[in-house]
Design an enzyme around this catalytic site. Structure first.
Site, PDB file in Angstrom:
ATOM      1  N   LYS A  23       5.128  -4.071 -13.397  1.00  0.00           N
ATOM      2  CA  LYS A  23       6.148  -3.033 -13.567  1.00  0.00           C
ATOM      3  C   LYS A  23       5.985  -1.948 -12.518  1.00  0.00           C
ATOM      4  CE  LYS A  23       5.226   0.243 -16.367  1.00  0.00           C
ATOM      5  NZ  LYS A  23       4.951   1.127 -17.519  1.00  0.00           N
ATOM      6  N   ASN A  97      12.508   5.140 -21.592  1.00  0.00           N
ATOM      7  CA  ASN A  97      11.149   5.679 -21.600  1.00  0.00           C
ATOM      8  C   ASN A  97      10.385   5.195 -20.377  1.00  0.00           C
ATOM      9  OD1 ASN A  97       8.981   7.171 -22.533  1.00  0.00           O
ATOM     10  ND2 ASN A  97       8.291   5.624 -23.996  1.00  0.00           N
ATOM     11  N   ASP A 318      -4.385   2.166 -18.128  1.00  0.00           N
ATOM     12  CA  ASP A 318      -3.609   1.207 -18.920  1.00  0.00           C
ATOM     13  C   ASP A 318      -4.475   0.035 -19.345  1.00  0.00           C
ATOM     14  OD1 ASP A 318      -1.391   2.783 -18.708  1.00  0.00           O
ATOM     15  OD2 ASP A 318      -0.444   1.627 -17.115  1.00  0.00           O
ATOM     16  N   ASN A 341      -5.344  11.301 -19.860  1.00  0.00           N
ATOM     17  CA  ASN A 341      -3.929  11.012 -19.585  1.00  0.00           C
ATOM     18  C   ASN A 341      -3.361   9.936 -20.500  1.00  0.00           C
ATOM     19  OD1 ASN A 341      -5.332   8.902 -18.324  1.00  0.00           O
ATOM     20  ND2 ASN A 341      -3.856   8.744 -16.654  1.00  0.00           N
ATOM     21  N   GLU A 346       3.343   6.435 -23.301  1.00  0.00           N
ATOM     22  CA  GLU A 346       4.451   6.135 -24.199  1.00  0.00           C
ATOM     23  C   GLU A 346       4.281   6.763 -25.575  1.00  0.00           C
ATOM     24  OE1 GLU A 346       4.906   3.052 -20.999  1.00  0.00           O
ATOM     25  OE2 GLU A 346       3.357   4.339 -21.829  1.00  0.00           O
ATOM     26  N   HIS A 390       4.319  -0.637 -26.072  1.00  0.00           N
ATOM     27  CA  HIS A 390       4.041  -2.035 -25.757  1.00  0.00           C
ATOM     28  C   HIS A 390       2.555  -2.345 -25.677  1.00  0.00           C
ATOM     29  CE1 HIS A 390       3.781  -1.022 -21.219  1.00  0.00           C
ATOM     30  NE2 HIS A 390       3.959   0.110 -21.867  1.00  0.00           N
ATOM     31  N   ARG A 391       1.777  -1.436 -25.112  1.00  0.00           N
ATOM     32  CA  ARG A 391       0.357  -1.728 -24.924  1.00  0.00           C
ATOM     33  C   ARG A 391      -0.422  -1.695 -26.238  1.00  0.00           C
ATOM     34  NH1 ARG A 391       0.174  -2.957 -19.972  1.00  0.00           N
ATOM     35  NH2 ARG A 391       1.316  -1.791 -18.376  1.00  0.00           N
ATOM     36  N   LYS A 416       9.331  -3.689 -23.283  1.00  0.00           N
ATOM     37  CA  LYS A 416       9.253  -2.666 -22.243  1.00  0.00           C
ATOM     38  C   LYS A 416       8.700  -3.247 -20.941  1.00  0.00           C
ATOM     39  CE  LYS A 416       7.128   1.838 -21.260  1.00  0.00           C
ATOM     40  NZ  LYS A 416       8.320   2.526 -20.747  1.00  0.00           N
TER      41      LYS A 416
END
Length: 430
Positions: A23, A97, A318, A341, A346, A390-391, A416
């Site tokens: 992404k 988003n 992530d 962070n 999201e 999503h994560r 997403k």
């Protein structure tokens, strides 16, 4: 729509999986291709088709960019450049988003709008995600920006006006702000100096942006540890064809599943040739006891016995989320550090992760910028809320390898970035 998904009793994960395109790379590449010289075409292959990339494609189309999508290969997209001169400027761009869309577009439109206005907005969660570090920097450099609701948050109205010169930005919140500026500043008439203040987060994503800019003919010079010189009057030039490598963050779920499920599992689309910092996840996983072999464009994984990790994972926020659920299967207490962070993603991922992990019986300590996880003797069955993130959904799929299993609420939030994730998970994991 799937309200919930039960996963339980999984014992193996084996076969081959091809990762969807990144992404982060896809949305950068789409915008860079749009900024190429008037009429130049860029053929992007392996483009992730998900909510976030659809928002960028819709925005570019609304700005008058010619977008061609191959009917047979929906992941092949041809973009015709406009040279930074938009054919039309809509009154509003709705970006859902998609942080990887709203942030670079905020900077680029501030550099390219001429006596036109455009509102950038998103869904309810987007309107809770801060934009002030970027917009304050842009405003100080002459951009005309108005908040339409809450100060420092979308929606924002842009009217151009960004001027070259000496710019300073707080790099401690999000590297996406810095990447956005690096994409916009070459379009200005004069040279610019960009000074990064504070402890910069997710530095590999900045390096990724610089590497991509080079492919599109843009020069950025790092003249200090946290300082860049960006020549003005530069022109984006199409590389002709650009392959979007697999999503390294998404690879983390498969690497973890391959360890828990014994493998052999081959993950295509990521490897030694990757420009993504999240490839570092593989090194950390090996250090925990995972059996991995990294090739140029694929990784093989085959089981392992996991020990807890204690690490500063600021560079890979992530992918670091996957270690939080993997901690439940490791010996010892895992401590994931320097991840403040997570709170502006999201959802507030630090709080969400701590809340959901506790449902499994784990002892979890949530700090301002870290999380400490001690696994239970036996993982308890849990119904996991995913917070439209999503994560969260993909991380907690790993609990399917626990005897008690897991119930994932709203698994469709994966659309997403990885719409086919659970279909592939059910194919490979038994």
């Amino acid at each position: 729509m799937t309200a919930a998904l039960e996963l339980a009793g999984l014992q193996q994960c084996r076969g081959e999986v091809t990762l969807p395109g990144s992404k982060s790379i896809a949305n950068r590449a789409l915008l860079m291709a749009a900024l190429c010289q008037q009429g130049q075409q860029t053929r992007l292959t392996n483009v992730l088709r998900s909510d976030d990339t659809e928002r960028m494609l819709e925005a570019l189309t609304a700005l008058g960019i010619a977008v061609g999508i191959d009917v047979k290969a929906g992941t092949t997209v041809t973009i015709t450049g406009c040279g930074g001169h938009w054919q039309q400027v809509p009154s509003e761009l709705q970006l859902g988003n998609a942080g990887t869309a709203i942030r670079p577009l905020t900077a680029v439109l501030s550099a390219t709008l001429n006596d036109q206005t455009c509102v950038l907005t998103g869904n309810e969660r987007m309107q809770e995600r801060p934009l002030a570090a970027l917009t304050d920097c842009l405003s100080a450099a002459g951009a005309t920006i108005h908040y339409l609701s809450n100060e420092g948050y979308p929606p924002v109205q842009l009217a151009g006006g960004l001027q070259a010169g000496h710019l300073s930005i707080d790099g401690s919140a999000s590297s996406q702000y810095i990447s956005a500026l690096l994409m916009a500043l070459p379009l200005l008439a004069g040279d610019s100096i960009l000074q990064l203040e504070g402890k910069v987060v997710s530095w590999p994503y900045i390096e990724l942006t610089v590497a991509m800019l080079e492919r599109f003919g843009i020069r950025v010079h790092q003249i200090g540890g946290q300082e860049f010189m960006i020549p003005g009057n530069q022109v984006y030039c199409s590389p002709g064809e650009y392959w979007i490598e697999g999503d390294a963050s998404a690879a983390s779920y498969w690497l973890a599943a391959g360890v828990l499920g014994g493998g052999p599992l081959r993950i295509h689309g990521i490897g030694q040739a990757s420009i993504q910092g999240d490839l570092a996840f593989a090194g950390y996983l090996s250090g925990m006891g995972g059996n991995l072999q990294v090739d140029e464009r694929f990784i093989d994984v085959q089981g392992g016995q996991l020990q807890a990790i204690d690490a500063d994972l600021n560079a890979i926020p992530d992918a670091a989320m996957t270690f939080a659920t993997l901690a439940l299967f490791a010996q010892g207490t895992t401590h994931i550090r320097n991840i403040a962070n997570w709170r502006i993603k999201e959802t507030d991922r630090l709080h969400a992760m701590a809340t959901e992990l506790r449902k499994t019986g784990a002892v979890v300590e949530e700090f301002a910028d870290s999380i400490r996880i001690t696994p239970p003797v036996a993982i308890e069955h849990a119904a996991i809320a995913t917070y439209d993130d999503h994560r969260m959904a993909m991380c907690f799929a790993l609990l399917g390898f626990a005897p008690a299993g897991v119930r994932i609420i709203d698994p469709d939030c994966c659309s997403k970035t990885y719409p086919d994730f659970f279909r592939e998970f059910n194919r490979l994991c038994r």
